[in-house]
Scaffold this active site. Structure first.
Site, PDB file in Angstrom:
ATOM      1  N   VAL A  19       0.828  -1.217   0.000  1.00  0.00           N
ATOM      2  CA  VAL A  19       0.000   0.000   0.000  1.00  0.00           C
ATOM      3  C   VAL A  19       0.863   1.268   0.000  1.00  0.00           C
ATOM      4  O   VAL A  19       0.611   2.205  -0.767  1.00  0.00           O
ATOM      5  CB  VAL A  19      -0.980   0.008   1.199  1.00  0.00           C
ATOM      6  CG1 VAL A  19      -1.890   1.225   1.123  1.00  0.00           C
ATOM      7  CG2 VAL A  19      -1.793  -1.277   1.235  1.00  0.00           C
ATOM      8  N   ALA A  48       9.489   6.198   5.724  1.00  0.00           N
ATOM      9  CA  ALA A  48      10.150   5.352   6.727  1.00  0.00           C
ATOM     10  C   ALA A  48       9.812   3.904   6.429  1.00  0.00           C
ATOM     11  O   ALA A  48       8.635   3.548   6.307  1.00  0.00           O
ATOM     12  CB  ALA A  48       9.685   5.722   8.132  1.00  0.00           C
ATOM     13  N   ARG A  50      11.544  -0.286   6.997  1.00  0.00           N
ATOM     14  CA  ARG A  50      12.663  -1.120   7.436  1.00  0.00           C
ATOM     15  C   ARG A  50      13.391  -1.741   6.247  1.00  0.00           C
ATOM     16  O   ARG A  50      14.513  -2.155   6.345  1.00  0.00           O
ATOM     17  CB  ARG A  50      12.152  -2.235   8.355  1.00  0.00           C
ATOM     18  CG  ARG A  50      12.031  -1.781   9.800  1.00  0.00           C
ATOM     19  CD  ARG A  50      11.328  -2.816  10.592  1.00  0.00           C
ATOM     20  NE  ARG A  50      10.046  -3.132   9.986  1.00  0.00           N
ATOM     21  CZ  ARG A  50       9.211  -4.055  10.406  1.00  0.00           C
ATOM     22  NH1 ARG A  50       9.505  -4.787  11.425  1.00  0.00           N
ATOM     23  NH2 ARG A  50       8.052  -4.258   9.806  1.00  0.00           N
ATOM     24  N   GLY A 191      -0.379 -10.039  -3.353  1.00  0.00           N
ATOM     25  CA  GLY A 191      -0.403  -8.902  -2.420  1.00  0.00           C
ATOM     26  C   GLY A 191      -1.793  -8.607  -1.873  1.00  0.00           C
ATOM     27  O   GLY A 191      -2.037  -7.536  -1.329  1.00  0.00           O
ATOM     28  N   LYS A 209     -13.580  -4.513   9.134  1.00  0.00           N
ATOM     29  CA  LYS A 209     -14.221  -3.604   8.173  1.00  0.00           C
ATOM     30  C   LYS A 209     -15.703  -3.427   8.480  1.00  0.00           C
ATOM     31  O   LYS A 209     -16.255  -2.324   8.367  1.00  0.00           O
ATOM     32  CB  LYS A 209     -14.015  -4.146   6.760  1.00  0.00           C
ATOM     33  CG  LYS A 209     -12.547  -4.141   6.329  1.00  0.00           C
ATOM     34  CD  LYS A 209     -12.318  -5.023   5.122  1.00  0.00           C
ATOM     35  CE  LYS A 209     -10.865  -4.993   4.660  1.00  0.00           C
ATOM     36  NZ  LYS A 209     -10.554  -6.010   3.658  1.00  0.00           N
ATOM     37  N   GLY A 306      -5.134  -4.959  -3.217  1.00  0.00           N
ATOM     38  CA  GLY A 306      -4.113  -4.756  -4.253  1.00  0.00           C
ATOM     39  C   GLY A 306      -3.586  -3.329  -4.183  1.00  0.00           C
ATOM     40  O   GLY A 306      -4.249  -2.427  -3.650  1.00  0.00           O
TER      41      GLY A 306
HETATM   42  N1  HSE Z   1      -6.388  -8.688   3.029  1.00  0.00           N
HETATM   43  C1  HSE Z   1      -7.356  -7.733   2.624  1.00  0.00           C
HETATM   44  C2  HSE Z   1      -8.324  -8.393   1.643  1.00  0.00           C
HETATM   45  C3  HSE Z   1      -6.687  -6.546   2.001  1.00  0.00           C
HETATM   46  O1  HSE Z   1      -7.984  -9.455   1.112  1.00  0.00           O
HETATM   47  O2  HSE Z   1      -9.397  -7.868   1.428  1.00  0.00           O
HETATM   48  C4  HSE Z   1      -7.588  -5.378   1.780  1.00  0.00           C
HETATM   49  O3  HSE Z   1      -8.091  -4.869   2.983  1.00  0.00           O
END
Ligand code: HSE
Length: 439
Positions: A19, A48, A50, A191, A209, A306
């Site tokens: 992201v 920032a 790592r 991802g 959510k 994504g």
């Molecule tokens: N892991 C979450 C999904 C990413 O698959 O919806 C988006 O919030």
């Protein structure tokens, strides 16, 4: 406050994974068009991470380091983007940024759902914005729709496919008969999945959510701990196939509803008629159906995970804050969770008190009278049967699939326990709730 029309708006990004990286890339790719919309340039001045090497950015004029607190404490940074994920150090990074009088954009649904009440209080006290559009349903602007577009309505209910990884897994299992683990691995490579993918498959991510959406829809504090959460890891390919035979698809839904009995907040696999648009949202797609008392039902759909989709929502939040800065307004006009005076008296129902229709799959010995015994138990608990299919016997046992009319969950739990006690029933009963979305 940076209200100088000649100065660009400075953004610092904490965390540079899918992201964070997508956010920088989108600001660079669409910078010119965004500047036309906003009337000011947006510049990423600090990152920032790592995992980044300073040399990767040596020619860009950006400060790159490993410490997110350097971003938060940089007096030149107007907006901090938090894409670290998790609780620590994310909570302290966001809290410190707000306390320093900076606006914050976060994609961190766990942080908002579980610790958002405390962070919004700091933002309010400091008169700054804490934005989180990207935390729910990826690229779909559902927070803006609920909080602003539907602000004239009393929301009756909402239901959504709000985990892209889970929807991708269920779709691939249904359409290509692929194995659960194999599809999950692909979602990780793309991802989509959380750092800990059990958050996706056990429904925790969707519950985060749903908690956020329910709070905005009904004007209640964030109450993640009261959201009923059930994942998809127990869904078997045969359930997907039987559901299809009955005219349904299985989707992992988050459902929030208000009634005289209280507020329902629940995440679980759900049978939905295949005629519903929601049943046909496939792959990494998310969709949220919202029913308001004036507008009726409205549907929002799009990519739920994504880099590009999530960055689209992060950058929209940056632009929104930028518009406040351009107008010389520090504190947000729209309250973070949509209500200046939230409801204090609405309670969240226990899952045992909800009513639903159900799909049951019972594995029984292929002997005379077993169906009659099961029917009698359902009748004893006032559960009426809508449809039954008995499949062909597989060696000694036979799968019996039942759809019921609406029943109270507590009664259904008792009925399932009684059915499982029958000598002729040889495995745990699979129960999946069915949703028909009556308006
Ligand atoms: N892991 C979450 C999904 C990413 O698959 O919806 C988006 O919030």
């Amino acid at each position: 406050m940076n209200s100088d029309p000649l100065k660009s708006i400075k953004v610092g990004i904490c965390g540079f994974g899918t992201v964070g990286g997508g956010t920088l890339s989108l600001i660079q790719t669409n910078g010119e068009e965004i500047a036309r919309r906003l009337g000011r340039d947006i510049t990423v001045s600090r990152i920032a991470s790592r995992s980044l090497k300073v040399s990767d950015f040596s020619a860009s004029g950006m400060h790159v380091g490993t410490d997110p607190f350097e971003v938060v404490n940089d007096p030149d940074v107007d907006i901090v983007v938090e894409t670290l994920g998790g609780f620590e150090p994310a909570f302290e990074v966001v809290r410190q940024a707000l306390a320093n009088g900076k606006h914050v954009v976060t994609a961190n649904k766990a942080l908002i759902a579980e610790r958002g009440n405390a962070l919004f209080a700091v933002a309010k006290e400091k008169g700054v914005t804490l934005s989180f559009e990207s935390s729910v349903a990826g690229g779909i602007p559902i927070i803006k729709a609920l909080r602003e577009g539907l602000a004239a309505n009393k929301i009756n209910w909402l239901a959504g496919i709000i985990n892209g990884t889970g929807n991708f897994i269920l779709t691939e299992m249904a359409e290509k008969q692929r194995q659960f683990d194999d599809v999950l691995r692909q979602a990780q490579e793309l991802g989509y999945a959380e750092a800990d993918p059990t958050f996706d498959v056990e429904g925790i991510d969707a519950a985060h959510k749903l908690t956020i959406m329910a709070s905005i829809a009904f004007g209640i504090p964030l109450q993640f701990e009261k959201t009923y959460t059930e994942g998809i890891s127990h869904i078997q390919p045969e359930d997907i196939n039987y559901a299809q035979e009955l005219g349904y698809r299985i989707k992992h839904l988050g459902i929030a509803r208000i009634s005289d009995k209280g507020i329902e907040m629940r995440v679980h696999p759900t049978l939905i008629s295949r005629k519903r648009l929601l049943a046909n949202v496939d792959g990494v797609g998310n969709a949220v159906l919202v029913n308001g008392n004036a507008v009726g039902s409205t549907l929002y759909s799009g990519p739920g995970a994504g880099a590009g989709a999530t960055a689209s929502a992060v950058v929209a939040d940056i632009i929104d804050i930028g518009r406040h800065l351009v107008a010389g307004i520090a504190a947000p006009i729209v309250p973070a969770l949509g209500y200046q005076r939230p409801h204090q008296d609405l309670s969240v129902m226990n899952i045992e008190d909800i009513e639903s229709e159900y799909y049951l799959r019972i594995t029984a010995k292929d002997v005379l009278g077993v169906m009659a015994k099961i029917s009698r138990i359902l009748q004893d608990y006032a559960i009426s049967i809508e449809a039954i299919i008995q499949k062909e016997a597989d060696s000694d046992s036979v799968p019996i699939v039942i759809l019921t009319h609406s029943a109270v969950e507590r009664q259904m739990n008792k009925a399932i326990a009684a059915i499982e006690e029958l000598d002729d029933v040889v495995a745990a009963v699979t129960r999946i709730r069915v949703e028909n979305f009556s308006d």
